[in-house]
Design a protein around this motif. Structure first.
Motif, PDB file in Angstrom:
ATOM      1  N   THR A   1      69.018 -12.973 -11.967  1.00 33.74           N
ATOM      2  CA  THR A   1      68.155 -14.064 -12.413  1.00 33.74           C
ATOM      3  C   THR A   1      66.690 -13.712 -12.209  1.00 33.74           C
ATOM      4  OG1 THR A   1      69.871 -15.672 -11.851  1.00 33.74           O
ATOM      5  CG2 THR A   1      67.635 -16.510 -12.112  1.00 33.74           C
ATOM      6  N   GLY A   2      66.375 -13.087 -11.081  1.00 31.76           N
ATOM      7  CA  GLY A   2      65.000 -12.684 -10.826  1.00 31.76           C
ATOM      8  C   GLY A   2      64.498 -11.657 -11.820  1.00 31.76           C
ATOM      9  N   PHE A   3      65.356 -10.709 -12.210  1.00 35.55           N
ATOM     10  CA  PHE A   3      64.956  -9.699 -13.187  1.00 35.55           C
ATOM     11  C   PHE A   3      64.676 -10.341 -14.548  1.00 35.55           C
ATOM     12  CE2 PHE A   3      66.188  -6.749 -16.594  1.00 35.55           C
ATOM     13  CZ  PHE A   3      65.270  -5.738 -16.368  1.00 35.55           C
ATOM     14  N   VAL A   4      65.578 -11.228 -14.972  1.00 35.04           N
ATOM     15  CA  VAL A   4      65.382 -11.914 -16.254  1.00 35.04           C
ATOM     16  C   VAL A   4      64.111 -12.758 -16.212  1.00 35.04           C
ATOM     17  CG1 VAL A   4      66.348 -13.633 -17.822  1.00 35.04           C
ATOM     18  CG2 VAL A   4      67.831 -11.910 -16.802  1.00 35.04           C
ATOM     19  N   LEU A   5      63.901 -13.471 -15.102  1.00 33.90           N
ATOM     20  CA  LEU A   5      62.726 -14.327 -14.983  1.00 33.90           C
ATOM     21  C   LEU A   5      61.439 -13.502 -15.006  1.00 33.90           C
ATOM     22  CD1 LEU A   5      61.630 -17.152 -14.595  1.00 33.90           C
ATOM     23  CD2 LEU A   5      61.964 -16.907 -12.140  1.00 33.90           C
ATOM     24  N   LEU A   6      61.447 -12.334 -14.362  1.00 34.94           N
ATOM     25  CA  LEU A   6      60.271 -11.468 -14.356  1.00 34.94           C
ATOM     26  C   LEU A   6      59.914 -11.023 -15.775  1.00 34.94           C
ATOM     27  CD1 LEU A   6      58.121  -9.717 -12.983  1.00 34.94           C
ATOM     28  CD2 LEU A   6      59.889  -7.962 -12.655  1.00 34.94           C
ATOM     29  N   LEU A   7      60.913 -10.554 -16.532  1.00 35.83           N
ATOM     30  CA  LEU A   7      60.651 -10.137 -17.906  1.00 35.83           C
ATOM     31  C   LEU A   7      60.208 -11.323 -18.757  1.00 35.83           C
ATOM     32  CD1 LEU A   7      63.495  -7.567 -18.661  1.00 35.83           C
ATOM     33  CD2 LEU A   7      61.084  -7.115 -18.222  1.00 35.83           C
TER      34      LEU A   7
END
Length: 455
Positions: free
Chosen positions: A259-265
């Protein structure tokens, strides 16, 4: 363009900026209500989520005013829907862990932008390099498709919120029922915007909103509540709860990381895309150097949004981004002062929650604003489907997916992937710079972690 955004038009009056700020704030009122509603489904206290969201929007919009940019800051409703429905409800991630993930993604974005800035100052300080860097990352075909994609996204949002377009049992969409008051008044708003624009009325969008609001009020479709004021409360139940994350097993830690990776992008792509489009809207016709402007100023603005994301997560809401609804205020002639007036009116909405809820209960009121802003963005679209086949396909995908998905991150990522993939298939990979290839790979990871689990 960003320089002109910062300076503002010399002829713009305080009255015009106040009207633009009011129009933007009214349009954003549905965001102020929708975001806490979905966060409440995740287990948060509604009053606390409402106060946190409102404070984050006011703070972010006021900071845009100090940066001399006519931009409003708000959480992305599609992003909030995805975060609540998939990681929280479907996969069991706690809402406090969601706040911690939002703060972590914002911190990583801020650190990355700070590192890039240090690299520029110490090794590549020339302005020419910054321009070349952005040109290598952002192909012109993707830049051309952004304004049209966001314009169509705002138009489709207006038509769907106004129930003029509805899901069809046999197809994708069908016309709404004009016996529905929302659809009927929404159609009135669309026709008013088109008629006033054809008559070259300067404040066409605002007058259309005002007429629809008055007519629907007279007909009794919305009322002024008997108790219109609501003292903000509940922050004690949401503020700093990201430090109280319950224990998680390995599966939930993996879900949090994905979720953090998706949110960062999402924050990087969606934030950059919105800034580019809003810069284009304030540029003179024929100006095409929005990527130059973003190279010089966009990184600083994105860094501010990164810091705001940490603050918003600490308060108890999701990170804020540059709101595409800012185009409403810009269409009303707002200059840099528009952001201050928008922040002022949003502050009033913190104490007018019942009234804002009443306004949002009749979504036809927002149809003229969203529709008019989308039309003005589409008027700036030139040469979207130009270039070779790969470039036309990438721009066309961005142009199509933005209104269908309401996600700039997904739309921009798809455009990058298509461009790299088709250039590779044509044996012309050398025409794509390395940063664009890296972004295409990042999008594949974004799609896998963010969308594959929903199938």
């Amino acid at each position: 363009m960003w320089a002109q955004m910062a300076a503002g038009e010399t002829g713009a009056s305080w009255r015009c900026d106040a009207v633009a700020g009011l129009g933007t704030a009214l349009t954003l009122s549905y965001v102020l209500l929708a975001v806490p509603t979905f966060l409440a489904r995740a287990g948060m206290d509604f009053a606390g989520a409402y106060a946190a969201c409102g404070i984050a929007m006011v703070l972010g919009t006021a900071l845009m005013g100090f940066l001399r940019l006519p931009i409003a800051a708000a959480p992305s409703v599609p992003l909030v829907v995805w975060l609540v429905m998939l990681p929280v409800i479907s996969h069991g991630l706690d809402w406090r862990a969601l706040l911690a993930v939002g703060a972590a993604a914002s911190a990583v974005l801020l650190f990355g932008l700070f590192t890039l800035g240090r690299l520029h100052r110490t090794r590549f300080g020339a302005r020419h390099f910054r321009r070349e860097l952005v040109h290598s990352v952002v192909p012109p075909c993707i830049e051309r498709g952004l304004a049209g994609g966001v314009g169509l996204m705002l138009i489709f949002t207006a038509l769907s919120e106004g129930r003029l377009l509805m899901p069809a049992p046999a197809g994708l969409l069908q016309l709404g029922d004009l016996h529905d008051p929302v659809a009927a008044f929404g159609l009135v708003g669309v026709l008013l915007v088109l008629a006033l624009m054809a008559a070259r009325v300067r404040l066409a969008v605002f007058y259309a909103m005002l007429i629809v609001a008055v007519l629907s009020f007279v007909e009794g479709f919305w009322i002024v509540p008997s108790a219109p004021f609501f003292e903000p409360e509940g922050l004690d139940k949401t503020a700093f709860q990201l430090f109280c994350v319950p224990s998680m097993d390995g599966i939930l830690w993996g879900e949090a990381a994905a979720t953090g990776f998706v949110l960062l992008l999402y924050l990087a792509l969606d934030g950059w895309g919105s800034l580019i489009v809003l810069a284009q809207m304030r540029a003179p016709h024929g100006e095409t150097s929005s990527s130059d402007a973003a190279a010089l100023h966009g990184r600083k603005t994105l860094a501010v949004f990164g810091a705001l994301g940490i603050v918003a997560s600490a308060l108890g809401t999701v990170p804020v981004v540059a709101a595409p609804e800012s185009a409403v205020g810009q269409s009303l002639g707002g200059s840099r002062r528009m952001s201050w007036f928008t922040a002022l009116f949003l502050t009033g909405m913190l104490f007018l929650a019942p009234t804002a809820r009443e306004l949002a209960s009749f979504p036809a009121l927002f149809v003229p604003a969203l529709f008019g802003a989308g039309i003005l963005l589409l008027q700036r679209v030139q040469g979207v489907l130009s270039g070779d086949f790969a470039e036309r396909a990438a721009a066309g995908a961005l142009f199509l997916l933005a209104p269908l998905t309401k996600s700039l991150a997904l739309s921009i990522g798809t455009a990058f992937f298509l461009l790299v993939f088709l250039k590779c298939m044509a044996g012309r990979m050398a025409e794509v710079r390395l940063p664009a290839r890296v972004l295409a790979v990042c999008f594949l990871l974004y799609w896998y972690f963010g969308y594959w689990p929903t199938f």
